[in-house]
Scaffold this motif. Structure first.
Motif, PDB file in Angstrom:
ATOM      1  N   ALA A  22       0.834  -1.209   0.000  1.00 53.37           N
ATOM      2  CA  ALA A  22       0.000   0.000   0.000  1.00 53.37           C
ATOM      3  C   ALA A  22       0.867   1.257   0.000  1.00 53.37           C
ATOM      4  N   ASN A  23       1.952   1.218   0.738  1.00 56.21           N
ATOM      5  CA  ASN A  23       2.872   2.354   0.764  1.00 56.21           C
ATOM      6  C   ASN A  23       3.518   2.547  -0.601  1.00 56.21           C
ATOM      7  N   LEU A  24       3.912   1.466  -1.232  1.00 54.76           N
ATOM      8  CA  LEU A  24       4.503   1.543  -2.567  1.00 54.76           C
ATOM      9  C   LEU A  24       3.509   2.125  -3.561  1.00 54.76           C
ATOM     10  N   SER A  47       2.994   5.789  -3.006  1.00 52.75           N
ATOM     11  CA  SER A  47       4.128   6.580  -3.476  1.00 52.75           C
ATOM     12  C   SER A  47       4.103   6.735  -4.992  1.00 52.75           C
ATOM     13  N   VAL A  48       3.839   5.643  -5.692  1.00 57.61           N
ATOM     14  CA  VAL A  48       3.813   5.684  -7.155  1.00 57.61           C
ATOM     15  C   VAL A  48       2.643   6.541  -7.644  1.00 57.61           C
ATOM     16  N   ALA A  49       1.509   6.446  -6.960  1.00 55.70           N
ATOM     17  CA  ALA A  49       0.320   7.192  -7.357  1.00 55.70           C
ATOM     18  C   ALA A  49       0.355   8.644  -6.886  1.00 55.70           C
ATOM     19  N   GLN A  50       1.396   9.020  -6.196  1.00 53.61           N
ATOM     20  CA  GLN A  50       1.558  10.363  -5.644  1.00 53.61           C
ATOM     21  C   GLN A  50       0.362  10.762  -4.785  1.00 53.61           C
ATOM     22  N   ALA A  51      -0.009   9.859  -3.904  1.00 53.42           N
ATOM     23  CA  ALA A  51      -1.103  10.104  -2.961  1.00 53.42           C
ATOM     24  C   ALA A  51      -0.671  11.184  -1.968  1.00 53.42           C
ATOM     25  N   PRO A  52      -1.619  11.743  -1.249  1.00 53.11           N
ATOM     26  CA  PRO A  52      -1.264  12.754  -0.249  1.00 53.11           C
ATOM     27  C   PRO A  52      -0.268  12.209   0.784  1.00 53.11           C
ATOM     28  N   VAL A 101      -1.303   9.750   3.576  1.00 57.52           N
ATOM     29  CA  VAL A 101      -1.482   8.340   3.213  1.00 57.52           C
ATOM     30  C   VAL A 101      -0.136   7.619   3.270  1.00 57.52           C
ATOM     31  N   ASN A 102       0.904   8.221   2.733  1.00 54.45           N
ATOM     32  CA  ASN A 102       2.243   7.630   2.788  1.00 54.45           C
ATOM     33  C   ASN A 102       2.715   7.463   4.229  1.00 54.45           C
ATOM     34  N   LEU A 103       2.487   8.476   5.043  1.00 57.23           N
ATOM     35  CA  LEU A 103       2.905   8.399   6.444  1.00 57.23           C
ATOM     36  C   LEU A 103       2.125   7.327   7.198  1.00 57.23           C
ATOM     37  N   ALA A 104       0.834   7.248   6.960  1.00 63.12           N
ATOM     38  CA  ALA A 104       0.016   6.263   7.663  1.00 63.12           C
ATOM     39  C   ALA A 104       0.442   4.847   7.313  1.00 63.12           C
ATOM     40  N   THR A 105       0.609   4.555   6.023  1.00 64.20           N
ATOM     41  CA  THR A 105       1.004   3.198   5.634  1.00 64.20           C
ATOM     42  C   THR A 105       2.423   2.888   6.099  1.00 64.20           C
TER      43      THR A 105
END
Length: 68
Positions: A28-30, A33-38, A41-45
């Motif tokens: 989910a983190n990957l 990151s690839v989808a340039q999510a907020p 979201v990166n921090l949470a995963t």
């Protein structure tokens, strides 16, 4: 150096669940990151992955102390 074989408790449901959480949150983190999510979201995963890895490490150290 002697090798020890894992005990039956090493394959417990908790162990399997923690590894599953690591795998799912890592993917989910990957994807985030690839989808340039907020950033949140990166921090949470990333924090979920880190927490699961910390729990696995703590279980390993605790089991190692009791084996010796």
């Amino acid at each position: 150096m002697t090798t020890t074989h894992p005990n039956a408790s090493d394959t417990s449901a908790t162990h399997t669940a923690l590894w599953s959480v690591v795998a799912v949150s890592g993917v989910a983190n990957l994807v985030a990151s690839v989808a340039q999510a907020p950033l949140v979201v990166n921090l949470a995963t990333g924090l979920v992955t880190l927490a699961a890895l910390t729990a696995l490490g703590a279980r390993h150290l605790r089991a190692r102390r009791t084996r010796v």
